[in-house]
Design an enzyme around this catalytic site. Structure first.
Site: not given
Ligand code: AMP
Ligand code: ZN
Length: 114
Positions: A7, A87, A98, A100
């Site tokens: 967010c 995931n 959140h 994605h």
């Molecule tokens: P998930 O494990 O499916 O929740 O994926 C979360 C993803 O968010 C991971 O691939 C992280 O590398 C990515 N991530 C975490 N923090 C950030 C950030 N500040 N900017 C961009 N990607 C991020």
């Molecule tokens: Zn959110």
């Protein structure tokens, strides 16, 4: 949601490398890429996970796939192929609560995933 990382990224309160943005979603480069192309498609509406979607989210979910395919073409990974991943929950490997989708490409993907 005020304490949610994605967010904050969607609201530009935390900087990110924005690939695409419209009124429904933002697409950014993953900070820790797992492939040469690793884009996250993040709806602007806070939905914790795929477990929390409802009938009113159908157009959003369809939109995410249409934009993912568009970004794949722009990133030049469409022809060779790519993977679009969600995931969901702890066993699904979800770390950020959140919703994605990961758009991964630029290398051969393995199956089954780890
Ligand atoms: P998930 O494990 O499916 O929740 O994926 C979360 C993803 O968010 C991971 O691939 C992280 O590398 C990515 N991530 C975490 N923090 C950030 C950030 N500040 N900017 C961009 N990607 C991020
Ligand atoms: Zn959110």
């Amino acid at each position: 949601m005020s304490d949610c990382l994605f967010c904050k990224i969607a609201a530009k309160n935390i900087p990110s490398k924005v690939i695409y943005e419209d009124e429904m979603l933002i697409a950014i480069e993953d900070i820790n890429p797992s492939a040469p192309v690793h884009v996250l498609l993040i709806p602007k509406k806070h939905i914790a996970s795929l477990n929390d979607i409802g009938d009113t989210d159908k157009s959003l979910l369809g939109h995410i796939q249409v934009i993912a395919a568009q970004i794949a073409k722009e990133q030049k990974i469409a022809k060779d192929g790519y993977r679009l991943v969600n995931n969901c929950g702890t066993m699904g490997g979800q770390e950020v609560m959140h919703l994605h989708y990961h758009l991964l490409g630029g290398r051969e993907m393995l199956w089954p995933p780890g």
